[in-house]
Design a protein around this motif. Structure first.
Motif, short mmCIF file in Angstrom:
data_model
loop_
_atom_site.label_atom_id
_atom_site.label_comp_id
_atom_site.label_asym_id
_atom_site.label_seq_id
_atom_site.Cartn_x
_atom_site.Cartn_y
_atom_site.Cartn_z
N LEU A 105 78.76 37.81 -29.27
CA LEU A 105 78.49 36.76 -30.27
C LEU A 105 79.80 36.15 -30.77
O LEU A 105 79.94 34.93 -30.86
CB LEU A 105 77.69 37.36 -31.42
CG LEU A 105 77.31 36.41 -32.57
CD1 LEU A 105 76.39 35.31 -32.05
CD2 LEU A 105 76.64 37.17 -33.70
N VAL A 106 80.77 36.98 -31.10
CA VAL A 106 82.06 36.48 -31.58
C VAL A 106 82.77 35.68 -30.49
O VAL A 106 83.33 34.60 -30.75
CB VAL A 106 82.93 37.65 -32.08
CG1 VAL A 106 84.32 37.16 -32.45
CG2 VAL A 106 82.27 38.31 -33.27
N ASP A 107 82.74 36.20 -29.25
CA ASP A 107 83.36 35.46 -28.14
C ASP A 107 82.70 34.10 -27.94
O ASP A 107 83.37 33.10 -27.65
CB ASP A 107 83.27 36.28 -26.85
CG ASP A 107 84.12 37.55 -26.92
OD1 ASP A 107 85.06 37.58 -27.74
OD2 ASP A 107 83.83 38.49 -26.16
N GLY A 108 81.37 34.05 -28.10
CA GLY A 108 80.68 32.77 -27.95
C GLY A 108 81.06 31.78 -29.03
O GLY A 108 81.22 30.59 -28.77
N VAL A 109 81.22 32.27 -30.27
CA VAL A 109 81.64 31.38 -31.36
C VAL A 109 83.05 30.85 -31.10
O VAL A 109 83.34 29.65 -31.29
CB VAL A 109 81.58 32.13 -32.70
CG1 VAL A 109 82.19 31.29 -33.81
CG2 VAL A 109 80.15 32.49 -33.04
N ILE A 110 83.94 31.72 -30.64
CA ILE A 110 85.31 31.28 -30.34
C ILE A 110 85.33 30.26 -29.22
O ILE A 110 86.01 29.22 -29.29
CB ILE A 110 86.19 32.50 -30.00
CG1 ILE A 110 86.33 33.41 -31.23
CG2 ILE A 110 87.56 32.06 -29.50
CD1 ILE A 110 87.04 34.71 -30.93
N ALA A 111 84.54 30.53 -28.16
CA ALA A 111 84.47 29.56 -27.06
C ALA A 111 83.88 28.23 -27.51
O ALA A 111 84.30 27.15 -27.08
CB ALA A 111 83.64 30.15 -25.91
N GLY A 112 82.90 28.29 -28.43
CA GLY A 112 82.32 27.06 -28.93
C GLY A 112 83.31 26.25 -29.75
O GLY A 112 83.35 25.02 -29.65
N ILE A 113 84.13 26.91 -30.54
CA ILE A 113 85.15 26.20 -31.31
C ILE A 113 86.16 25.53 -30.38
O ILE A 113 86.56 24.38 -30.59
CB ILE A 113 85.84 27.18 -32.29
CG1 ILE A 113 84.85 27.66 -33.34
CG2 ILE A 113 87.03 26.51 -32.95
CD1 ILE A 113 85.41 28.71 -34.27
N LYS A 114 86.56 26.24 -29.34
CA LYS A 114 87.50 25.64 -28.39
C LYS A 114 86.86 24.45 -27.67
O LYS A 114 87.51 23.43 -27.42
CB LYS A 114 87.94 26.70 -27.37
CG LYS A 114 88.84 27.78 -27.96
CD LYS A 114 89.28 28.77 -26.88
CE LYS A 114 90.21 29.82 -27.45
NZ LYS A 114 90.65 30.81 -26.42
N HIS A 115 85.57 24.58 -27.34
CA HIS A 115 84.87 23.48 -26.68
C HIS A 115 84.82 22.24 -27.58
O HIS A 115 85.03 21.11 -27.12
CB HIS A 115 83.47 23.93 -26.30
CG HIS A 115 82.72 22.93 -25.45
ND1 HIS A 115 82.93 22.81 -24.09
CD2 HIS A 115 81.80 22.00 -25.77
CE1 HIS A 115 82.15 21.85 -23.61
NE2 HIS A 115 81.44 21.34 -24.62
#
Length: 371
Positions: A105-115
């Motif tokens: 979940l945390v990795d997905g949030v970080i990837a979403g912010i970068k996206h």
């Protein structure tokens, strides 16, 4: 020609301002001392607060059993055991999978912010501000570092685990005693207080209990409905991490305004990274629709009376509570504000001048005529 200042009125105004300032400083000093004392007693206050929240959720069941002839001790024991079994089931069925997927979940949030940052850098926005980029990088790094620190604290922080267990055990025992002896508290308090305090304090305590119970139970039920509906939408769209996102939606319901925004933001980010912008927009539409249903249908139906707080007051209270005490402060901000509002409204009732109704004014006019 401008009017001359009156020396008498000026001195009176200055004295009134000085007295008001002194009173405000005294109140501020008392509030500061109270907060300092609360901080010093927090290891005892926190289990008490948790026990009160648990009691508001379980009291309807205990009251039902007592009204049907069950002894207070037996009713409290049955409700406590049933609550523990339900809690254990929730931990086994939900908490364990959620914990195992929290890293994703945390990795997905970080990837979403970068996206989002990459999308903002392209057309049509073409945002290339280096300060914003540095701020986003700093936020991502801080989130990653905090997660690493949290994991290491969970692994090595034996003291934190012990404190959590002690708090949970104390809260359960206090909940049992509140369920067993709660109805006798107000009569006992009335006997202990002198004079008019024997009327005012129990009345305020009863109103505060009703307000706290209405808030906790309504938020729990509304949060459960939100979690089921949003989780069902995520499951239909085949968005990953449905269970953690549903649990996050339920927990966030106890932090009005900000909690819903945070949970919705995380769900949209996960959908954006895993399924693309189309599904992310659909998820956003689902969340907005559920929030509209909550505000216009669920909340008025489930919560018979509101907290009497404006949305701006709730937002400021959550922000202040979060800045002072983190997540715990955000969770306690709205109930604390509602209890302060209860006390303030009662003081206004006692200090307000009684209004003359139509019947009273009519009787005043009728008496001379009759004579």
């Amino acid at each position: 020609m401008p009017a001359r200042l009156s020396a008498t009125r000026t001195r009176t105004a200055l004295r009134t301002s000085a007295r008001t300032s002194a009173d405000l400083l005294l109140i501020l000093l008392m509030v500061t001392a109270g907060l300092w004392l609360l901080g010093r007693m927090w290891p005892v206050v926190w289990p008490l607060v948790v026990a009160l929240f648990l009691t508001t959720l379980t009291w309807p069941m205990a009251r039902f059993l007592r009204r049907h002839g069950w002894a207070p001790a037996l009713a409290a024991s049955v409700v406590t055991v049933v609550s523990l079994v339900i809690a254990a089931g929730v931990v086994a069925l939900i908490a364990v999978p959620v914990t195992s997927q929290s890293g994703e979940l945390v990795d997905g949030v970080i990837a979403g912010i970068k996206h989002l940052r990459e999308w903002a850098a392209g057309p049509p926005l073409n945002i290339d501000d280096t300060e914003i980029t540095k701020a986003l990088d700093s936020a991502v790094d801080r989130l990653q570092n905090s997660m690493g620190a949290t994991v290491s604290a969970v692994v090595t922080g034996v003291g934190t685990v012990i404190n959590g267990v002690v708090t949970a055990v104390l809260a359960v025992f206090l909940m049992f005693f509140f369920l067993k002896d709660g109805p006798r508290f107000l009569p006992w308090l009335t006997r202990q207080l002198p004079g008019r305090l024997a009327v005012h304090v129990p009345t305020v305590a009863e109103r505060g209990w009703d307000t706290l119970g209405a808030f906790i139970r309504s938020q729990a039920l509304v949060g459960l409905i939100d979690a089921v509906l949003i989780g069902l939408g995520l499951w239909i769209l085949d968005v990953p991490l449905v269970l953690p996102l549903s649990v996050l939606t339920f927990v966030s319901a106890f932090v009005p305004v900000i909690g819903a925004l945070f949970a919705g933001f995380v769900a949209v980010l996960i959908a954006l990274v895993s399924n693309g912008p189309t599904d992310a927009l659909i998820v956003l539409a689902i969340i907005v629709g559920v929030q509209q249903l909550e505000g216009n249908v669920f909340q008025p139906m489930i919560q018979s009376r509101g907290l009497g707080l404006h949305a701006a007051v709730i937002l400021l209270a959550v922000t202040l509570g979060g800045s002072l005490a983190g997540i715990v402060g955000s969770l306690l901000a709205v109930p604390a504000s509602a209890l302060i509002a209860v006390v303030w409204n009662y003081i206004r009732e006692q200090l307000g001048e009684p209004e003359e109704g139509p019947a009273a004014s009519g009787a005043t006019v009728a008496d001379p005529t009759a004579s």
